[in-house]
Design a protein around this motif. Structure first.
Motif, PDB file in Angstrom:
ATOM      1  N   PRO A   1      44.236  35.297  34.688  1.00  0.00           N
ATOM      2  CA  PRO A   1      42.892  36.588  34.137  1.00  0.00           C
ATOM      3  C   PRO A   1      42.431  36.297  33.118  1.00  0.00           C
ATOM      4  O   PRO A   1      43.514  35.795  32.725  1.00  0.00           O
ATOM      5  CB  PRO A   1      43.331  37.767  34.816  1.00  0.00           C
ATOM      6  CG  PRO A   1      44.799  37.422  35.198  1.00  0.00           C
ATOM      7  CD  PRO A   1      45.027  35.817  35.428  1.00  0.00           C
ATOM      8  N   THR A   2      41.525  36.272  32.738  1.00  0.00           N
ATOM      9  CA  THR A   2      41.077  35.700  31.467  1.00  0.00           C
ATOM     10  C   THR A   2      41.201  36.977  29.970  1.00  0.00           C
ATOM     11  O   THR A   2      40.818  38.239  30.903  1.00  0.00           O
ATOM     12  CB  THR A   2      39.330  35.320  30.750  1.00  0.00           C
ATOM     13  OG1 THR A   2      39.274  34.237  32.117  1.00  0.00           O
ATOM     14  CG2 THR A   2      38.952  35.053  29.680  1.00  0.00           C
TER      15      THR A   2
ATOM     16  N   GLY B   1      47.281  50.110  30.292  1.00  0.00           N
ATOM     17  CA  GLY B   1      46.833  51.170  31.218  1.00  0.00           C
ATOM     18  C   GLY B   1      46.649  49.228  32.240  1.00  0.00           C
ATOM     19  O   GLY B   1      44.300  49.760  32.758  1.00  0.00           O
ATOM     20  N   VAL B   2      46.155  48.059  31.934  1.00  0.00           N
ATOM     21  CA  VAL B   2      46.017  47.270  32.795  1.00  0.00           C
ATOM     22  C   VAL B   2      46.870  46.868  33.730  1.00  0.00           C
ATOM     23  O   VAL B   2      47.746  47.107  34.233  1.00  0.00           O
ATOM     24  CB  VAL B   2      45.338  45.892  31.779  1.00  0.00           C
ATOM     25  CG1 VAL B   2      45.443  46.134  30.552  1.00  0.00           C
ATOM     26  CG2 VAL B   2      47.088  45.190  31.183  1.00  0.00           C
ATOM     27  N   PRO B   3      46.244  46.096  34.575  1.00  0.00           N
ATOM     28  CA  PRO B   3      46.922  45.269  35.724  1.00  0.00           C
ATOM     29  C   PRO B   3      48.219  44.722  35.371  1.00  0.00           C
ATOM     30  O   PRO B   3      48.702  43.804  34.163  1.00  0.00           O
ATOM     31  CB  PRO B   3      45.901  44.088  37.337  1.00  0.00           C
ATOM     32  CG  PRO B   3      44.526  44.877  35.931  1.00  0.00           C
ATOM     33  CD  PRO B   3      44.866  45.114  35.052  1.00  0.00           C
ATOM     34  N   GLU B   4      49.170  44.734  36.147  1.00  0.00           N
ATOM     35  CA  GLU B   4      50.806  43.770  35.839  1.00  0.00           C
ATOM     36  C   GLU B   4      50.354  42.333  35.446  1.00  0.00           C
ATOM     37  O   GLU B   4      50.991  41.415  34.811  1.00  0.00           O
ATOM     38  CB  GLU B   4      51.927  43.778  37.173  1.00  0.00           C
ATOM     39  CG  GLU B   4      52.634  43.530  36.902  1.00  0.00           C
ATOM     40  CD  GLU B   4      53.938  43.507  38.041  1.00  0.00           C
ATOM     41  OE1 GLU B   4      55.545  42.840  37.991  1.00  0.00           O
ATOM     42  OE2 GLU B   4      53.253  44.509  39.137  1.00  0.00           O
ATOM     43  N   SER B   5      49.889  41.252  36.423  1.00  0.00           N
ATOM     44  CA  SER B   5      49.542  40.497  36.099  1.00  0.00           C
ATOM     45  C   SER B   5      48.683  40.203  35.309  1.00  0.00           C
ATOM     46  O   SER B   5      48.994  38.890  34.160  1.00  0.00           O
ATOM     47  CB  SER B   5      48.836  38.868  37.597  1.00  0.00           C
ATOM     48  OG  SER B   5      47.001  40.318  37.153  1.00  0.00           O
ATOM     49  N   LEU B   6      47.869  41.095  34.374  1.00  0.00           N
ATOM     50  CA  LEU B   6      47.201  40.819  33.134  1.00  0.00           C
ATOM     51  C   LEU B   6      48.132  41.426  31.961  1.00  0.00           C
ATOM     52  O   LEU B   6      48.558  40.554  30.833  1.00  0.00           O
ATOM     53  CB  LEU B   6      45.974  41.854  33.193  1.00  0.00           C
ATOM     54  CG  LEU B   6      45.871  41.928  31.391  1.00  0.00           C
ATOM     55  CD1 LEU B   6      44.777  40.248  31.551  1.00  0.00           C
ATOM     56  CD2 LEU B   6      44.382  42.727  31.707  1.00  0.00           C
ATOM     57  N   ALA B   7      49.024  42.292  32.340  1.00  0.00           N
ATOM     58  CA  ALA B   7      50.055  42.515  31.629  1.00  0.00           C
ATOM     59  C   ALA B   7      51.190  40.837  30.933  1.00  0.00           C
ATOM     60  O   ALA B   7      51.903  41.438  29.652  1.00  0.00           O
ATOM     61  CB  ALA B   7      50.638  43.780  31.489  1.00  0.00           C
ATOM     62  N   ASP B   8      51.896  40.399  31.944  1.00  0.00           N
ATOM     63  CA  ASP B   8      52.127  39.364  31.944  1.00  0.00           C
ATOM     64  C   ASP B   8      51.755  38.234  30.925  1.00  0.00           C
ATOM     65  O   ASP B   8      52.089  37.859  30.132  1.00  0.00           O
ATOM     66  CB  ASP B   8      53.149  39.118  33.435  1.00  0.00           C
ATOM     67  CG  ASP B   8      53.746  40.113  34.006  1.00  0.00           C
ATOM     68  OD1 ASP B   8      54.120  40.902  33.434  1.00  0.00           O
ATOM     69  OD2 ASP B   8      53.834  39.750  34.848  1.00  0.00           O
TER      70      ASP B   8
END
Length: 217
Positions: free
Chosen positions: A168-169, A203-210
């Motif tokens: 994800p960007t 409040g973002v998805p886990e992949s984006l937070a990683d």
């Protein structure tokens, strides 16, 4: 050695019944206008047709022809016995009965000829057709040829490789905001912020937070 003669009750009964039926047929034929030897020939004709039909049934088996003429002769014999039992005035025989008696010789001749010269049914025709035996299954070889394996491998398509998922960007503004949150978290706790805490704060998805945590490191 002399055999003792014993009277058979069935044979005696058959002789008595035959004599009575013979007499009834003679009396009916004579009353219908057949006099002299002709009146005596009628019972002989009826009994011979009855015996011929019965013999055909015994030797060649049941058939429509034999049963038809057997019933015709039996009806003629029984009809004469009943007619001479007092139910019919033999002195005034009706015209239809005279016609039947006069037509009997031709009818008996036709029946006897058909019974004597008609071919007997072939027992083989009554047999059910035998179904053909099932073919023996072909024996499979212990090891299939190598060419079959190669053909099977070629004909089976290989599974398509899985395409890597695009990362994800992360927008730059979101990275700046996450950096502020991470700086505040380090000032309060003295440790770097982890992805779970950052995901809860943003409040973002886990992949984006990683990915954001990776860029902040």
């Amino acid at each position: 050695m002399t055999r003792s003669l014993r009277p058979d009750a069935v044979l005696v009964q058959a002789v008595i019944a035959g004599a009575l039926s013979f007499a009834h047929l003679h009396d009916l034929a004579e009353a219908a206008g057949q006099s002299g030897w002709k009146a005596w020939a009628y019972p002989v004709s009826v009994d011979l047709l009855l015996v011929a039909a019965w013999r055909r049934l015994r030797t060649d088996g049941p058939s429509r022809l034999a049963w038809c003429w057997f019933l015709i002769a039996l009806v003629a014999s029984l009809g004469a016995n009943v007619a001479t039992a007092g139910l019919l005035d033999l002195n005034h025989v009706p015209a239809w009965l005279r016609i039947l008696v006069a037509a009997w010789p031709a009818l008996a001749f036709m029946g006897g000829t058909l019974l004597a010269h008609s071919p007997a049914p072939d027992p083989a025709d009554d047999r059910a057709p035998v179904p053909p035996a099932p073919a023996a299954p072909a024996l499979e070889p212990d090891s299939p040829p190598a060419a079959d394996d190669a053909t099977e491998q070629i004909s089976t398509p290989a599974p398509a490789p899985a395409l890597p998922q695009a990362s994800p960007t992360v927008p730059p503004a979101l990275v700046d905001h996450a950096r502020k949150i991470a700086t505040d978290h380090r000032a309060r706790t003295g440790a770097d912020i982890d992805s779970a805490t950052l995901r809860a704060r943003l409040g973002v998805p886990e992949s984006l937070a990683d990915q954001i945590v990776t860029q902040l490191a």
